[in-house]
Write an enzyme that holds these catalytic residues in place. Structure first.
Site, PDB file in Angstrom:
ATOM      1  N   SER A  50       0.822  -1.203   0.000  1.00 22.76           N
ATOM      2  CA  SER A  50       0.000   0.000   0.000  1.00 22.76           C
ATOM      3  C   SER A  50       0.859   1.258   0.000  1.00 22.76           C
ATOM      4  CB  SER A  50      -0.911   0.019   1.231  1.00 22.76           C
ATOM      5  OG  SER A  50      -0.147   0.272   2.401  1.00 22.76           O
ATOM      6  N   ASP A  84      -1.394  -1.034  -3.702  1.00 24.72           N
ATOM      7  CA  ASP A  84      -2.711  -0.871  -3.092  1.00 24.72           C
ATOM      8  C   ASP A  84      -2.948   0.538  -2.550  1.00 24.72           C
ATOM      9  OD1 ASP A  84      -5.200  -1.963  -2.247  1.00 24.72           O
ATOM     10  OD2 ASP A  84      -4.425  -2.247  -0.227  1.00 24.72           O
ATOM     11  N   HIS A  85      -4.183   1.000  -2.654  1.00 21.70           N
ATOM     12  CA  HIS A  85      -4.627   2.283  -2.091  1.00 21.70           C
ATOM     13  C   HIS A  85      -3.680   3.433  -2.426  1.00 21.70           C
ATOM     14  CE1 HIS A  85      -8.329   1.526   0.075  1.00 21.70           C
ATOM     15  NE2 HIS A  85      -7.827   0.377   0.491  1.00 21.70           N
ATOM     16  N   ASP A 106      -6.935   5.048  -5.610  1.00 19.61           N
ATOM     17  CA  ASP A 106      -7.986   5.398  -4.655  1.00 19.61           C
ATOM     18  C   ASP A 106      -8.275   6.898  -4.657  1.00 19.61           C
ATOM     19  OD1 ASP A 106      -9.777   5.575  -2.604  1.00 19.61           O
ATOM     20  OD2 ASP A 106      -8.465   4.715  -1.065  1.00 19.61           O
ATOM     21  N   GLY A 212     -11.146  -4.681   3.750  1.00 24.14           N
ATOM     22  CA  GLY A 212     -11.471  -4.860   5.160  1.00 24.14           C
ATOM     23  C   GLY A 212     -11.935  -6.262   5.511  1.00 24.14           C
ATOM     24  N   ASN A 233      -9.458  -8.689   0.118  1.00 22.75           N
ATOM     25  CA  ASN A 233      -8.264  -8.049   0.674  1.00 22.75           C
ATOM     26  C   ASN A 233      -8.129  -8.310   2.170  1.00 22.75           C
ATOM     27  OD1 ASN A 233      -8.034  -6.959  -1.884  1.00 22.75           O
ATOM     28  ND2 ASN A 233      -7.708  -4.866  -1.173  1.00 22.75           N
TER      29      ASN A 233
END
Length: 281
Positions: A50, A84-85, A106, A212, A233
């Site tokens: 991330s 990620d993100h 994101d 989450g 995830n």
């Protein structure tokens, strides 16, 4: 074995009506545990890094990505590398050179119109380089610095009609949706809206992603996959296993100073957690 792509793993999982687990990497031990867990379970997995993890490593994507990719290539399991993100366009644009085949861009904190515009540009950039792009619509919440989100609050969950328009306007390859889970949950008590998952599956022509998932019980995950969720995830569950093992070791031996002594059981605990999620899926 050589790295595979998230796109290929997603395609295989979708065709088989199965879920694909994606685990977040922070330390080298995380990457090793994911690879070992995948080998134990005989299943593919995605290793995710991330933007928060990149920031933890001093903003240097190259080193953590190279180490994670090296672990993945040394494994006998089919493993993919995913960023990620990502909220920074600069980090997005470093993904290709660092060897990533997929990115979750994101822009979910932006107003809807700005989100669409920014995500469409990220998709255009990614597709020109063969990069698969995931995005998020709705409020999953609970990321670093955020208070845990009330997943039942009005306006939080992803609207199917808006999701369909969003996918059409951005061209994303997968969509993370808000259906009752939240990031950073340390107890598996989340209750998902399975009717909403089914409605989103019917409305949206791309794979759905559940963020989450650490806080979601096994049976809820099984039902979510059956209803149409594909990419699952997992991050906090690994960190909980890691930290619990370290605490137990140091409580039993408070004079220990060699980190290898407590990182080994921490890595083993994460491996068991990874294998458990993969067997579930």
């Amino acid at each position: 074995m050589p790295l595979v792509t998230t796109a290929d793993l997603i395609s295989t999982a979708t065709a088989a009506r199965q879920g694909l687990a994606a685990f977040n990497v922070i330390t080298l031990e995380h990457a090793e545990a994911i690879a070992e867990g995948a080998e134990e379970a005989g299943a593919p997995a995605v290793l995710q890094i991330s933007e928060n993890a990149v920031r933890f490593h001093g903003g240097d994507l190259t080193a953590v990505a190279a180490a994670t990719a090296a672990v993945a290539r040394a494994s006998s399991a089919p493993l993919a590398l995913h960023l990620d993100h990502v909220v920074s366009v600069d980090l997005l644009e470093r993904a290709h050179a660092a060897g990533f085949g997929s990115v979750m861009f994101d822009a979910s904190k932006l107003p809807y119109g700005d989100n669409v515009k920014a995500t469409a540009e990220a998709v255009r950039w990614g597709h020109e380089r063969g990069i698969w792009i995931e995005a998020e619509l709705g409020e999953v919440g609970g990321k670093e610095g955020e208070a845990p989100l009330d997943a039942h609050a009005p306006g939080v969950r992803t609207d199917p009609a808006e999701a369909a328009a969003y996918v059409a306007d951005t061209g994303v390859d997968a969509l993370a949706v808000a259906v009752g889970s939240s990031h950073a949950m340390t107890e598996r008590t989340a209750s998902l809206d399975h009717g909403l998952i089914a409605a989103l599956k019917s409305a949206v022509p791309v794979p759905l992603v559940l963020h989450g998932s650490s806080g979601v019980p096994d049976e809820e995950i099984r039902r979510a996959v059956a209803a149409g969720m594909v990419k699952i995830n997992v991050g906090t569950a690994l960190n909980t296993a890691f930290t619990t093992a370290v605490r137990a070791f140091l409580a039993a031996d408070p004079t220990a100073v060699d980190p290898r002594k407590y990182l080994a059981p921490a890595r083993t605990a994460m491996t068991e957690t990874v294998a458990g999620f993969l067997r579930l899926l």
